[in-house]
Each structure stands twice: as C-alpha cells, then as structure tokens.
Design an enzyme around this catalytic site. Structure first.
Site, PDB file in Angstrom:
ATOM      1  N   ARG A   1      -7.946  -8.244  -0.361  1.00  0.00           N
ATOM      2  CA  ARG A   1      -8.250  -9.151   0.839  1.00  0.00           C
ATOM      3  C   ARG A   1      -9.907  -9.234   0.852  1.00  0.00           C
ATOM      4  NH1 ARG A   1      -6.626  -5.728   5.588  1.00  0.00           N
ATOM      5  NH2 ARG A   1      -7.266  -4.065   4.250  1.00  0.00           N
TER       6      ARG A   1
ATOM      7  N   ASN B   1      -2.863  -7.916   4.756  1.00  0.00           N
ATOM      8  CA  ASN B   1      -1.817  -7.294   4.134  1.00  0.00           C
ATOM      9  C   ASN B   1      -0.506  -7.574   5.030  1.00  0.00           C
ATOM     10  OD1 ASN B   1      -3.481  -6.027   2.165  1.00  0.00           O
ATOM     11  ND2 ASN B   1      -3.668  -4.153   3.434  1.00  0.00           N
TER      12      ASN B   1
END
Length: 88
Positions: free
Chosen positions: A16, A34
C-alpha cells in the site's frame, strides 16, 4: 477513475505504501487498502499515459511482493479528488 484489485502476495510487504509513493510520484489521486481476502484494492485517477505507467509499477509491486494479477474497472471521475491515501 479506475477501481483496481491487486492479487497475489501483496499484504505484509509494504504494498500500500509503495502504491502511494508511486501515485505521488506520478500525480495520481485516489486511495488503496488491504481487504479481508488478502488483496489490495483502491481507486486511482490521472491522465491516461500516467495511469499506464502507474499500473505498470503496481503490477510489479515492491521487491518482496508477488503480484499474480491486477484487475481494473472504469468508474466515474471524482472531481476535486485529493492526494493519494492509504486507508485502513
């Protein structure tokens, strides 16, 4: 705007934050997070040529990631979208 899901070994490897770094580098707006099914999902927005470069990098991921596929779906443009964010 493009909604995307990244499949493979993409959680617990800084994926990320890698994605946010690339988005900031290219001037892409949006977000990623996520999911409970071990993918990373998000939305990204930018010029077509920039988005191609961004998704090429996302398809590679950081060094410890193993991306098996990236799925994309076009969505409506979001006006006034802010800087790319990592969501939890």
């Amino acid at each position: 705007m493009v909604y995307f899901e990244v499949h493979g070994f993409v959680q617990g490897v800084g994926f990320r934050y890698f994605t946010r770094e690339k988005a900031q580098e290219y001037g892409v707006t949006g977000w990623c997070r996520n999911t409970i099914d071990d993918t990373v999902e998000g939305e990204a927005q930018g010029d077509d040529d920039i988005m191609q470069k961004f998704f090429k990098d996302v398809g590679q991921g950081p060094s410890h990631a193993k991306v098996s596929k990236v799925t994309k779906e076009d969505r409506d443009v979001v006006e006034g979208d802010g800087p790319f964010q990592v969501r939890r």
